[in-house]
Design a protein around this motif. Structure first.
Motif, mmCIF file in Angstrom:
data_model
loop_
_atom_site.group_PDB
_atom_site.id
_atom_site.type_symbol
_atom_site.label_atom_id
_atom_site.label_comp_id
_atom_site.label_asym_id
_atom_site.label_seq_id
_atom_site.Cartn_x
_atom_site.Cartn_y
_atom_site.Cartn_z
ATOM 1 N N LEU A 1 0.875 -1.137 -0.039
ATOM 2 C CA LEU A 1 0.044 0.136 0.099
ATOM 3 C C LEU A 1 0.714 1.294 0.131
ATOM 4 O O LEU A 1 0.570 2.223 -0.673
ATOM 5 N N LEU A 2 1.790 1.299 0.805
ATOM 6 C CA LEU A 2 2.764 2.091 0.893
ATOM 7 C C LEU A 2 3.476 2.603 -0.388
ATOM 8 O O LEU A 2 3.784 3.726 -0.815
ATOM 9 N N GLN B 1 1.535 4.582 -3.277
ATOM 10 C CA GLN B 1 0.846 5.855 -3.115
ATOM 11 C C GLN B 1 1.376 6.921 -3.912
ATOM 12 O O GLN B 1 2.464 6.640 -4.460
ATOM 13 N N PRO B 2 0.415 7.689 -4.611
ATOM 14 C CA PRO B 2 0.764 8.607 -5.428
ATOM 15 C C PRO B 2 2.003 9.449 -5.166
ATOM 16 O O PRO B 2 1.917 9.794 -4.043
ATOM 17 N N ARG B 3 2.705 9.879 -5.980
ATOM 18 C CA ARG B 3 3.741 10.845 -5.540
ATOM 19 C C ARG B 3 3.267 12.052 -5.006
ATOM 20 O O ARG B 3 3.882 12.882 -4.134
ATOM 21 N N SER B 4 1.964 12.657 -5.437
ATOM 22 C CA SER B 4 1.637 13.884 -4.990
ATOM 23 C C SER B 4 1.167 13.535 -3.674
ATOM 24 O O SER B 4 0.115 12.853 -3.455
ATOM 25 N N GLY B 5 1.914 14.159 -2.637
ATOM 26 C CA GLY B 5 1.309 14.005 -1.257
ATOM 27 C C GLY B 5 1.701 12.819 -0.781
ATOM 28 O O GLY B 5 0.942 12.089 0.342
ATOM 29 N N CYS B 6 2.832 11.963 -1.031
ATOM 30 C CA CYS B 6 2.748 10.596 -0.686
ATOM 31 C C CYS B 6 3.317 10.721 0.578
ATOM 32 O O CYS B 6 3.050 9.789 1.384
ATOM 33 N N VAL B 7 4.163 11.697 1.159
ATOM 34 C CA VAL B 7 4.548 11.540 2.495
ATOM 35 C C VAL B 7 3.485 11.699 3.588
ATOM 36 O O VAL B 7 3.411 11.134 4.288
ATOM 37 N N SER B 8 2.669 12.472 3.317
ATOM 38 C CA SER B 8 1.418 12.758 4.326
ATOM 39 C C SER B 8 0.536 11.615 4.260
ATOM 40 O O SER B 8 0.124 11.442 5.282
ATOM 41 N N ARG B 9 0.298 11.030 3.176
ATOM 42 C CA ARG B 9 -0.466 9.917 3.020
ATOM 43 C C ARG B 9 0.030 8.602 3.725
ATOM 44 O O ARG B 9 -0.432 8.172 4.500
ATOM 45 N N SER B 10 1.450 8.413 3.551
ATOM 46 C CA SER B 10 1.816 7.556 4.374
ATOM 47 C C SER B 10 2.084 7.736 5.636
ATOM 48 O O SER B 10 1.716 6.563 6.679
#
Length: 562
Positions: A219-220, A223-232
């Protein structure tokens, strides 16, 4: 007249439950010792106050969440009739008590039927979410006829409950939708719901965390590159919060079960990893799951599973994420020294879904779509006939399931039913099992509080004790005649037990009213049994073949002469 197709479309869960209840009535054999000794025996003790707990429970290596499910089923049966004071006629009361005793034996399998039905229905929902209706109905059929489901998951194993909870979590997991995927019903998932069911699967069996570690990494990684860190960060935070609640819940359940604060996963780690004693029960080669577990689990469906994964990857119409999760989990499970194919039961829903992807691509839909005012253009003629595929699945899956449920190793269950009837009549007052340990069910199938014993086979608790460890079952196999003479001999005057627990010893026992053993052993100690005053009183067919020579032949009952 009932329209079966319409009923299946509108009530798939009810149909699955009806199927599994009938399936439960066919389970008359005994395959895995853990199906009773690590679940029903513990639950029977919790519910009725008597039973046997193996060494794992005395040293807190197991969690109580799974046995408590069956203890609740036992309690429900006990509350429904054993104290029926409104009955006046003694014969009628006796029949009720016997009926309740039989119900207590059958109750766990009704619960298992519900667990297996949940797996079937979750497999349907998972396939519908990621691949559509045409694949979903084939997935349900694959799950319904699978011999691993019909004879494996349909047993009170912790792996069965783990599989049901895992399957439900997979339904809600936020799988990535491929670019070429068509219109899919119910395509959205819910990470929080999935995490809750995943946490429940880990509470039931902590090693399930390996599968969810793989699912989380997949899943991690996607994750789409845009906003990847916050989503993760949000994903990891949600998983950590649910995990913390799950650990607290596990600790609370085991506090109730053990009566003290313990953490079984840590004790499990100490025994299996720190002391390296997992291989005491058998050491498996590294590729065991690849060339043993997978062919056993999926049998004749395995080519469809492989082709389904290939089809999903080639056409990009179905996500390959579940396949990646299953592969990663299988690799992690292969790192253990001791492996069994049932450890991969949680991968069944994923495998059946990909088998359905393959079959749907080859044979078209299993159930035609409902009639509409303007029917769509006729689909391309499938390369395979759906009817022939159904026939193939039935002929390759049902015979082994029926054989394993009705024939293979049924003597060890039949003998307990025979002894239960004898105990109810007062003819059986004590039982000794001169067999490899855990060869039969125990109090959960006898349902009578009488003295019983069996030959011990507890492992050493420290690596340093492995070479000198003594266990009765091995001693009896090596020296059966001497063993029987000594354990039933009266103690000599002034004799004391050995001071060292490492010194070889044979525990003396009072002679029981009945002895149970395999026919292969009878030939080696028949003279000793006759000298002790025992004679054969019953014999039960057990199996046509056995991979263990110690368990060869019929199951024989010897009773003491009066």
């Amino acid at each position: 007249m009932i329209d079966a197709r319409r009923l299946l479309r509108t009530r798939p869960l009810a149909c699955a439950l009806a199927l599994r209840l009938g399936n439960a009535a066919l389970v008359q054999t005994y395959v895995h010792p853990d199906e009773t000794w690590q679940s029903l025996e513990v639950a029977h003790r919790l519910a009725f106050g008597y039973g046997y707990t193996t060494w794992e429970w005395r040293h807190a290596l197991r969690g109580f969440a799974h046995p408590m499910l069956f203890a609740a089923a036992y309690r429900a049966v006990g509350m429904l009739g054993l104290d029926g004071t409104f009955l006046v006629v003694s014969n009628t009361r006796r029949r009720l008590e016997v009926t309740c005793e039989i119900a207590a034996v059958a109750a766990p399998y009704i619960l298992v039927a519900a667990i297996a039905a949940a797996v079937d229905y979750a497999t349907l929902r998972l396939a519908r979410r990621v691949a559509g209706d045409d694949v979903a109905w084939w997935a349900l059929l694959c799950s319904a006829v699978s011999w691993s489901m019909g004879s494996g998951v349909m047993r009170p194993l912790v792996n069965s409950a783990e599989t049901a909870l895992t399957a439900i979590a997979l339904v809600y997991w936020p799988w990535r939708r491929p670019a070429r995927a068509g219109r899919l019903p119910d395509a959205r998932g819910s990470l929080l719901t999935a995490l809750c069911f995943a946490a429940l699967s880990c509470i039931v069996r902590p090693t399930s965390a390996a599968l969810w570690l793989c699912a989380g990494l997949v899943l991690l990684a996607n994750q789409p590159r845009s906003g990847c860190v916050s989503r993760s960060i949000r994903i990891v935070g949600a998983a950590a919060a649910v995990g913390a609640v799950a650990v607290a819940a596990m600790a609370a359940v085991d506090r109730v079960g053990y009566g003290r604060w313990v953490f079984p996963p840590y004790q499990f780690y100490l025994f299996n990893v720190h002391e390296g004693l997992a291989t005491w029960f058998g050491e498996s080669p590294p590729l065991y799951h690849a060339y043993v577990s997978m062919p056993i689990l999926f049998a004749a469906m395995l080519p469809f599973v492989v082709h389904g994964v290939y089809t999903a990857y080639r056409t990009q119409s179905v996500t390959c994420e579940p396949a990646a999760v299953a592969l990663g989990a299988a690799v992690l499970f292969s790192l253990a020294g001791h492996m069994e194919y049932r450890f991969l039961y949680p991968l069944l829903p994923i495998g059946h879904m990909y088998a359905a992807v393959s079959i749907a691509s080859l044979a078209g839909p299993l159930l035609p779509p409902p009639a509409v005012a303007q029917p769509p253009k006729p689909p391309k003629r499938p390369r395979w006939s759906a009817r022939r595929v159904v026939l193939y699945l039935l002929l390759t899956s049902l015979p082994p399931a029926l054989y394993l449920n009705l024939v293979h190793q049924r003597g060890v269950v039949d003998v307990m039913a025979h002894l239960r009837r004898g105990a109810q009549a007062g003819a059986v007052t004590s039982i000794g099992f001169l067999m490899p340990c855990h060869s039969t069910p125990y109090y959960s199938h006898l349902h009578a509080d009488i003295p019983m014993w069996f030959l011990s086979c507890e492992p050493p608790l420290a690596r340093s004790d492995r070479a000198s460890h003594y266990w009765e079952a091995d001693d009896f196999e090596q020296h059966p005649a001497d063993f029987v003479r000594e354990i039933f001999a009266p103690p000599a005057e002034g004799e004391h037990p050995p001071a060292s627990r490492h010194r070889r010893r044979r525990q003396r026992r009072a002679r029981p009213s009945h002895l149970v053993l395999y026919d292969g052993m009878v030939r080696r100690i028949d003279r000793q049994l006759a000298a002790l005053g025992y004679e054969e009183s019953a014999r039960f067919f057990n199996t046509h073949f056995s991979g263990d020579t110690r368990r060869a032949g019929d199951v024989v009952v010897y009773s003491a002469k009066h």
